[in-house]
Design an enzyme around this catalytic site. Sequence first.
Site, PDB file in Angstrom:
ATOM      1  N   TYR A 131      -2.119  -0.429  10.212  1.00  0.00           N
ATOM      2  CA  TYR A 131      -2.122  -0.813   8.788  1.00  0.00           C
ATOM      3  C   TYR A 131      -0.827  -0.326   8.123  1.00  0.00           C
ATOM      4  O   TYR A 131      -0.149  -1.097   7.430  1.00  0.00           O
ATOM      5  CB  TYR A 131      -3.362  -0.208   8.125  1.00  0.00           C
ATOM      6  N   SER A 152       0.841  -1.189   0.000  1.00  0.00           N
ATOM      7  CA  SER A 152       0.000   0.000   0.000  1.00  0.00           C
ATOM      8  C   SER A 152       0.878   1.241   0.000  1.00  0.00           C
ATOM      9  O   SER A 152       1.983   1.233   0.543  1.00  0.00           O
ATOM     10  CB  SER A 152      -0.881   0.045   1.257  1.00  0.00           C
TER      11      SER A 152
HETATM   12  N1  NAP Z   1      -8.518  -0.099  -1.921  1.00  0.00           N
HETATM   13  C1  NAP Z   1      -7.464   0.657  -1.637  1.00  0.00           C
HETATM   14  O1  NAP Z   1      -7.525   1.905  -1.641  1.00  0.00           O
HETATM   15  C2  NAP Z   1      -6.140   0.020  -1.316  1.00  0.00           C
HETATM   16  C3  NAP Z   1      -5.026   0.863  -1.219  1.00  0.00           C
HETATM   17  C4  NAP Z   1      -3.810   0.307  -0.923  1.00  0.00           C
HETATM   18  C5  NAP Z   1      -3.684  -1.052  -0.746  1.00  0.00           C
HETATM   19  N2  NAP Z   1      -4.765  -1.860  -0.842  1.00  0.00           N
HETATM   20  C6  NAP Z   1      -4.566  -3.299  -0.615  1.00  0.00           C
HETATM   21  O2  NAP Z   1      -5.111  -4.037  -1.674  1.00  0.00           O
HETATM   22  C7  NAP Z   1      -5.458  -5.335  -1.226  1.00  0.00           C
HETATM   23  C8  NAP Z   1      -6.866  -5.684  -1.704  1.00  0.00           C
HETATM   24  O3  NAP Z   1      -7.780  -4.803  -1.103  1.00  0.00           O
HETATM   25  P1  NAP Z   1      -9.080  -4.250  -1.847  1.00  0.00           P
HETATM   26  O4  NAP Z   1      -8.982  -2.780  -1.857  1.00  0.00           O
HETATM   27  O5  NAP Z   1      -9.272  -4.945  -3.130  1.00  0.00           O
HETATM   28  O6  NAP Z   1     -10.192  -4.608  -0.774  1.00  0.00           O
HETATM   29  P2  NAP Z   1     -11.417  -5.617  -0.773  1.00  0.00           P
HETATM   30  O7  NAP Z   1     -12.279  -5.442  -1.950  1.00  0.00           O
HETATM   31  O8  NAP Z   1     -11.985  -5.481   0.586  1.00  0.00           O
HETATM   32  O9  NAP Z   1     -10.715  -7.038  -0.908  1.00  0.00           O
HETATM   33  C9  NAP Z   1     -10.041  -7.663   0.133  1.00  0.00           C
HETATM   34  C10 NAP Z   1      -9.915  -9.128  -0.215  1.00  0.00           C
HETATM   35  O10 NAP Z   1      -9.168  -9.775   0.840  1.00  0.00           O
HETATM   36  C11 NAP Z   1      -9.862 -10.940   1.210  1.00  0.00           C
HETATM   37  N3  NAP Z   1      -9.582 -11.270   2.600  1.00  0.00           N
HETATM   38  C12 NAP Z   1      -9.676 -10.486   3.695  1.00  0.00           C
HETATM   39  N4  NAP Z   1      -9.381 -11.186   4.804  1.00  0.00           N
HETATM   40  C13 NAP Z   1      -9.087 -12.454   4.385  1.00  0.00           C
HETATM   41  C14 NAP Z   1      -8.728 -13.644   5.042  1.00  0.00           C
HETATM   42  N5  NAP Z   1      -8.591 -13.716   6.371  1.00  0.00           N
HETATM   43  N6  NAP Z   1      -8.522 -14.766   4.299  1.00  0.00           N
HETATM   44  C15 NAP Z   1      -8.655 -14.714   2.951  1.00  0.00           C
HETATM   45  N7  NAP Z   1      -8.993 -13.619   2.272  1.00  0.00           N
HETATM   46  C16 NAP Z   1      -9.207 -12.500   2.984  1.00  0.00           C
HETATM   47  C17 NAP Z   1     -11.335 -10.652   0.963  1.00  0.00           C
HETATM   48  O11 NAP Z   1     -12.021 -11.868   0.692  1.00  0.00           O
HETATM   49  P3  NAP Z   1     -13.036 -12.634   1.666  1.00  0.00           P
HETATM   50  O12 NAP Z   1     -13.735 -11.611   2.493  1.00  0.00           O
HETATM   51  O13 NAP Z   1     -13.921 -13.368   0.719  1.00  0.00           O
HETATM   52  O14 NAP Z   1     -12.167 -13.560   2.456  1.00  0.00           O
HETATM   53  C18 NAP Z   1     -11.248  -9.824  -0.310  1.00  0.00           C
HETATM   54  O15 NAP Z   1     -11.236 -10.666  -1.441  1.00  0.00           O
HETATM   55  C19 NAP Z   1      -5.293  -5.334   0.291  1.00  0.00           C
HETATM   56  O16 NAP Z   1      -4.079  -5.948   0.642  1.00  0.00           O
HETATM   57  C20 NAP Z   1      -5.251  -3.847   0.607  1.00  0.00           C
HETATM   58  O17 NAP Z   1      -4.540  -3.574   1.787  1.00  0.00           O
HETATM   59  C21 NAP Z   1      -6.004  -1.360  -1.124  1.00  0.00           C
END
Ligand code: NAP
Length: 247
Positions: free
Chosen positions: A157, A144
Amino acid sequence: MSDGRLEGKVAIVTGATSGIGAAIAFRYAKEGAKVVLCARREDKGNANVEKIRKEGGEAIFVKTDVTVRDDVKNAVKKTADTYGTVDILVNNAGILLNKKFKDSTPDDWRRVMKTDALGSLYFLWEVLPLMKARKYGVVVQVGSKASTRPSDQEAFYCFVKAGMDHMIRVLTDDYAPFGIRLNVLAPGLTLTEMTESAPRLDELAKGVPFGRVGKAEEMADAALWLGSDESSYVSGAVINVDGGLVR
Ligand SMILES: NC(=O)c1ccc[n+]([C@@H]2O[C@H](COP(=O)([O-])OP(=O)(O)OC[C@H]3O[C@@H](n4cnc5c(N)ncnc54)[C@H](OP(=O)(O)O)[C@@H]3O)[C@@H](O)[C@H]2O)c1
């Protein structure tokens, strides 16, 4: 249907039920990879696999809680049993904790640590020996922008994401002689389930030089380059995909 940039590769994508992980899974499959989608929500995982197959791609869903080591072992075993190997690991599953340090508890720490760090380590412990034996492998760690642009609203985080960036650098040296590349994809603000209900999203977007939030597909574009042999001389890097957030 394949555009071929990952033709014949086998990729595990964690957190592939929504957001960035789902976009990466779709893109990898479109480029010819056999994709193993891992996460907890079966309905969404199976629906994503269905969508990939309808478009001519190859994929399976393995219900996996990344915080449970046996789940991770099972996911990697299923991958090897089904597709023979693992070429690419995308460690993407993650949760966000919107809390200042003063309001955070040890349980908060454990929760973020377990999902955003330990879950990735579990996969690395399983996958790296397979890659080492074949002298080939690629790891895309989804980090991130929060690791280099700290926010006091997301104290733990930021801490954990920065730690994982460094873990990837630690591994880079060890695994380079075995043809294994490890890099971090560092998204900026991206519209996903994680952020769609975030307070002040519009206001935050105004602070991005591009004046908007990123799309999950834009993260998948970068993950494609990092996962493919097009980035064959890149390892230990943190690639920011953040709409130009230089400060
Ligand atoms: N969106 C942003 O602005 C942003 C910015 C920087 C970094 N990121 C990073 O990008 C990555 C993806 O996030 P996103 O934004 O796409 O959010 P998201 O739509 O909430 O997706 C998160 C994913 O992680 C899975 N997950 C969470 N806990 C889990 C567990 N214990 N076991 C297995 N799977 C798990 C969820 O699936 P289930 O609930 O089905 O398990 C979901 O598929 C993360 O690492 C996040 O920190 C996001």
